[in-house]
Design an enzyme around this catalytic site. Sequence first.
Site, mmCIF file in Angstrom:
data_model
loop_
_atom_site.group_PDB
_atom_site.id
_atom_site.type_symbol
_atom_site.label_atom_id
_atom_site.label_comp_id
_atom_site.label_asym_id
_atom_site.label_seq_id
_atom_site.Cartn_x
_atom_site.Cartn_y
_atom_site.Cartn_z
ATOM 1 N N CYS A 20 0.839 -1.200 0.000
ATOM 2 C CA CYS A 20 0.000 0.000 0.000
ATOM 3 C C CYS A 20 0.874 1.250 0.000
ATOM 4 O O CYS A 20 1.747 1.401 -0.851
ATOM 5 C CB CYS A 20 -0.959 -0.048 1.187
ATOM 6 S SG CYS A 20 -2.260 1.214 1.137
ATOM 7 N N ILE A 21 0.685 2.164 0.952
ATOM 8 C CA ILE A 21 1.469 3.396 0.971
ATOM 9 C C ILE A 21 2.958 3.099 1.125
ATOM 10 O O ILE A 21 3.805 3.859 0.657
ATOM 11 C CB ILE A 21 0.984 4.341 2.098
ATOM 12 C CG1 ILE A 21 1.648 5.714 1.978
ATOM 13 C CG2 ILE A 21 1.241 3.729 3.475
ATOM 14 C CD1 ILE A 21 1.125 6.726 2.974
#
Length: 601
Positions: A335-336
Amino acid sequence: MTTNDTTAGAVSGENLDKLNANLRKVEELTQRLTQVLTHRSTHNTALDGPNQELFAKAATAYWHEAFREPAKVLEHQLQFWSKSVTHFVEAQQALASGKLQAPADPGPKDRRFANPLWDTHPYFNYVKQQYLINADAVQQAVDDVSDLDPLEKKRLAYFSRQIVDMMSPTNFLATNPDALEKAVETEGLSLVQGLENLISDLEANNGELIVKLADDKAFELGGNIATTPGKVVFRNKMMELIQYTPTTETVHKTPIVLFPPWINKFYILDLKQQNSLVKWIVDQGHTLFVVSWVNPDAAYADVGLEDYIEDGYLTAIREAKAICGEKQVNAIGYCIAGTTLSLTLSLLKQRKDKSIKSATFFTALTDFGDQGEFAPFLTDDFIDGIEAETEAKGILPSVIMARTFTFLRSNDLVYTPAIKSYMMGETPPAFDLLYWNGDGANLPGKMAMQYLRGLCQRNELATGGFDLMGHHLELGDIDVPLCAIACETDHIAPWKDCYRGVQQMGSKDRTFIMTQSGHIAGIVNPPSKNKYGHYTNDDLGLDHADWLEGAKFHEGSWWPRWGRWIKKRGGAQVPARTPGDSEHPVLCDAPGTYVAVKAKP
């Protein structure tokens, strides 16, 4: 009067006494409720929804549409009026017939209305059908608005849907047969317990209403969740570095360093033995390091992406190399953390540093050109509100992010759990995934705004480059072998957008896998479950639609496929490594101490 009649009357009176006693308890609890609401922590009101400008523009556009095509608008209005009046007349006729029954056609199916009374009882059926008629009318009105910017129309559709979902009759005691039946059955005790649950949730979040989705007393970190054996071998202000205990006699030379997202905790990848990706990687004969990020408070206000890279990524890679005596690692970003891994790879390329041998991305966005379901939250009025919030508090509180994420699936993650907890008085389920979901982390103010303004809003990384740490970072700099896994129904990082970012990376060796399911279930998909399949296609020059059309579907988990990919980049076998060394003494057992810190609003 018979004996049975007398007994029945006595029981009825006893039940009434219990009901009245429970209702008095409700009155007593109101003092506690008043206390928490009086002292609730506040947040910037811009985060509660769009400003009035959006709805004013929508109203203006709707009336323009009415003047331009009055026939179409009138037709839709008349359809709504006709359906409503017909519905009312049918209900009146049913009552006039002397038969207390619903119409033969109970209306469309909706899982919110599973109780048979929604179909068989005239009152509940009338309420349900009129709500569905109203919901269709609102949807039609939004669809009729054409003279509106596409982004603003997307926001209008989203917030209109939120209003419609909020007004569902299932969300109110007087029009929820399940809740009413439970109240009568328990002599009102369910209402008392529901109010207790409501107040507890408010108290846990300083007055912010975040519905608890899981029983947090059912789990213990390191006890029955996050239990894969390992040791914390390094700690700094940004992270703890966990090295997991080997389960094989030999391991691949090149270690793996896994960077989870810091919006949530790393143990989503180590919930339990049966679905732990952490355990599975270790069992495949790899030396695995996992970063456990700090849960920041206001003291981290000035911490930016550069700090996550310098004191997180680069430090973790350096320490893993030192412990293993290797020159390279294989890196994973989720993800991030995958987005930031791409920044790190560009930085290392420009520094001529070859510490990363290969990169794996889990549901990682690097091209934010299409913001998908997050578009309603990435306009200036909302981001301005977040900026004001971070300036006031130094952090973006976890509760704000949690609320944003849950309202993307409001019926499943807000209203249904709220009904069960607050109206039915039920204890939230002992569900490890939902427990993790509620165990969020704050974001440092500076980092949050760098991410939201530079990466999300302006899409700088994919459209020219992102300036950081004295470098102009670009996707084209990424030239290591890479494997990207995206998820078919992911509403946080849509697979087609992940794919578009990978297409812009400069690597000649690129693998893209699309797995079935969403942001979490698509990744946490162990082979033993044989639940979700995945798609592959070696031609990454195609647009996403053509890629999928030409892709081959494979039954089962993507883990073994990626396992074969990473094995080729793991190097020769060496004796298994005990966590730490003389320069890296064991600080504590996994899962460490940072993961146990709860976010405070």
